[in-house]
Motif scaffolding. Sequence first.
Motif, mmCIF file in Angstrom:
data_model
loop_
_atom_site.group_PDB
_atom_site.id
_atom_site.type_symbol
_atom_site.label_atom_id
_atom_site.label_comp_id
_atom_site.label_asym_id
_atom_site.label_seq_id
_atom_site.Cartn_x
_atom_site.Cartn_y
_atom_site.Cartn_z
ATOM 1 N N PRO A 88 33.890 49.639 36.368
ATOM 2 C CA PRO A 88 34.649 49.370 35.140
ATOM 3 C C PRO A 88 36.162 49.338 35.370
ATOM 4 C CG PRO A 88 32.865 50.866 34.658
ATOM 5 C CD PRO A 88 32.884 50.700 36.158
ATOM 6 N N GLU A 89 36.666 50.149 36.281
ATOM 7 C CA GLU A 89 38.091 50.165 36.551
ATOM 8 C C GLU A 89 38.598 48.906 37.249
ATOM 9 O OE1 GLU A 89 36.362 53.499 39.276
ATOM 10 O OE2 GLU A 89 35.862 52.561 37.364
ATOM 11 N N ASP A 90 37.691 48.025 37.650
ATOM 12 C CA ASP A 90 38.079 46.735 38.202
ATOM 13 C C ASP A 90 38.401 45.727 37.105
ATOM 14 O OD1 ASP A 90 37.700 47.481 40.946
ATOM 15 O OD2 ASP A 90 35.542 47.188 40.687
ATOM 16 N N THR A 91 38.123 46.076 35.870
ATOM 17 C CA THR A 91 38.394 45.181 34.748
ATOM 18 C C THR A 91 39.879 44.865 34.657
ATOM 19 O OG1 THR A 91 36.490 45.952 33.461
ATOM 20 C CG2 THR A 91 38.295 44.929 32.245
ATOM 21 N N ALA A 92 40.206 43.584 34.675
ATOM 22 C CA ALA A 92 41.597 43.146 34.649
ATOM 23 C C ALA A 92 41.642 41.627 34.669
ATOM 24 C CB ALA A 92 42.354 43.696 35.862
ATOM 25 N N VAL A 93 42.834 41.100 34.462
ATOM 26 C CA VAL A 93 43.074 39.694 34.731
ATOM 27 C C VAL A 93 43.468 39.585 36.194
ATOM 28 C CG1 VAL A 93 44.465 37.662 34.218
ATOM 29 C CG2 VAL A 93 43.793 39.205 32.367
ATOM 30 N N TYR A 94 42.783 38.741 36.923
ATOM 31 C CA TYR A 94 43.039 38.571 38.345
ATOM 32 C C TYR A 94 43.875 37.323 38.581
ATOM 33 C CZ TYR A 94 39.926 42.355 39.617
ATOM 34 O OH TYR A 94 39.358 43.599 39.772
ATOM 35 N N THR A 115 42.471 34.823 35.789
ATOM 36 C CA THR A 115 41.110 34.720 35.291
ATOM 37 C C THR A 115 40.610 36.123 34.945
ATOM 38 O OG1 THR A 115 38.883 33.846 35.760
ATOM 39 C CG2 THR A 115 40.079 34.823 37.616
ATOM 40 N N GLN A 116 39.984 36.253 33.795
ATOM 41 C CA GLN A 116 39.562 37.559 33.297
ATOM 42 C C GLN A 116 38.285 38.026 33.971
ATOM 43 O OE1 GLN A 116 41.001 39.676 30.749
ATOM 44 N NE2 GLN A 116 39.475 41.084 31.625
ATOM 45 N N VAL A 117 38.302 39.266 34.432
ATOM 46 C CA VAL A 117 37.120 39.921 34.972
ATOM 47 C C VAL A 117 36.863 41.166 34.140
ATOM 48 C CG1 VAL A 117 36.125 41.165 36.926
ATOM 49 C CG2 VAL A 117 37.434 39.067 37.312
ATOM 50 N N THR A 118 35.678 41.259 33.566
ATOM 51 C CA THR A 118 35.312 42.411 32.761
ATOM 52 C C THR A 118 34.045 43.029 33.314
ATOM 53 O OG1 THR A 118 36.282 41.417 30.771
ATOM 54 C CG2 THR A 118 34.755 43.243 30.457
#
Length: 121
Positions: A88-94, A115-118
């Motif tokens: 979950p802590e990888d959630t971010a815009v890359y 690009t959004q990663v959720t």
Amino acid sequence: QVQLVESGGGLVQAGGSLRLSCAASGRTFSSYNMGWFRQAPGKEREFVAAISRDGGTTYYADPVKGRFTISRDNAKNTVFLQMNSLKPEDTAVYYCAADRVSFGRRMGNYWGQGTQVTVSS
């Protein structure tokens, strides 16, 4: 000048995988060190991974070591980020970054739109 366009973001459950791509314009892709950064809401943009011009050297931020892999295909003007064992802590815009000189955390003369990663629990 180089233009960067990211793709491959989306929704994934914790423990899953996602592969991001960054397509670069121009004929001088191999002249650039490439990297990936990410930014969560309300947070500063942070370094994720970098790869040298010829792909011979890679560098990763501690939180993603052993889980993420950066690669590039200079013939296709594309850099990739394979993300495994997502948390979950990888959630971010890359964001994809390119720089002729810098390699690592301070690179970023050129940026994609992100690009959004959720990652859900």
